[in-house]
Design an enzyme around this catalytic site. Sequence first.
Site, PDB file in Angstrom:
ATOM      1  CD  GLN A  47      -2.667  -1.277   2.548  1.00  0.00           C
ATOM      2  OE1 GLN A  47      -2.573  -0.426   3.425  1.00  0.00           O
ATOM      3  NE2 GLN A  47      -3.416  -2.361   2.697  1.00  0.00           N
ATOM      4  CG  HIS A 114      -3.160  -0.563   7.859  1.00  0.00           C
ATOM      5  ND1 HIS A 114      -3.812  -1.069   8.942  1.00  0.00           N
ATOM      6  CD2 HIS A 114      -3.734  -1.159   6.777  1.00  0.00           C
ATOM      7  CE1 HIS A 114      -4.728  -1.951   8.547  1.00  0.00           C
ATOM      8  NE2 HIS A 114      -4.684  -2.010   7.221  1.00  0.00           N
TER       9      HIS A 114
END
Length: 334
Positions: A47, A114
């Site tokens: 991510q 995250h």
Amino acid sequence: MHPWGLAFLSDGRLLVTERPGRLRIIGKDGALSPPLQGVPKVYASGQGGLLDVRLGPDFASSGLIYLSYAEPREGSKNGTSVARAKLVTEGQGGRLEQVQVIFRQEPAYASSAHFGSRIVFMPDGSLFVTLGERYSARDEAQNPANHLGKLVRIMPDGSPYAGNPRKAGWRPEIWSIGHRNVQGAALNPVTGKLWTIEHGARGGDEINVPEAGKNYGWPVITYGRDYNYMKIGEGTHKAGMEQPIYYWDPSMAPSGGAFYTGDLFPEWKGNLFSGALAGRALHRLVLDGEAVVAEEVLLSELSESIRDVRTGPDGALWLLTDNPDGRILRVAPR
């Protein structure tokens, strides 16, 4: 490729980040510029990468833009950082000059998940930055001595905002704690308050209106379960921890957030919009004060993960779709 954030330039062009580490200018005809030079080095894995982009409030005079990104740190560690730089445009493209890192999430952590990373400027010139808890360090979201799973409020030079709660044991940048991974954030044009849209695990995506010094519960309370279906934390309520104003179960994996302030869709005025990654749609939320009273799922027929949503100066809704051939979509009446 994998666009993540966008900003509107005054001449009608767009500034768009691509997660692998590229920043481009998009012409009014949709043409992509070559990648701009001078972008900070990013940790582009999972991510992580080049994430949000915002124009500084004084952009017209200073040319300053703000970027959030996953920054490679010592060893195999990384963390969310924010840099500001002067955008210099030349023809169809341009470059960044005077790049300055104004904020680094601490501690750095070896994780590819995250990062949070939405940036929202407030009318007083301060800015909020959302920070994920790096997935495998979720208990740290309850530790106010670090930046994991926090919402921070800083000034354009990176110094702490003077109105932060500064509670005992809290780092001075922190506004609120107990967040998982906020990837949608927008300023409510009616109240002037920040609204955040946060990923849950298996269920438990949340909308919050974070207040200074409050604890939003993760991972002690949540409306979701872990990915292995096991219980997380203690339940859905606990004294001293805040309830979301709205939650999704099952999750739709929210990303991006915008209040509609344009005139092309009068019936949407004041509605909150969120993209859905797993849900592959655009969600329209009708509000009554700080309560969600209705929800409509739009554009599901496209079956595309929507990463960002913004109200454009033209009154349209502008969307980014997150895939290797990601698209910029403009939503306007037929």
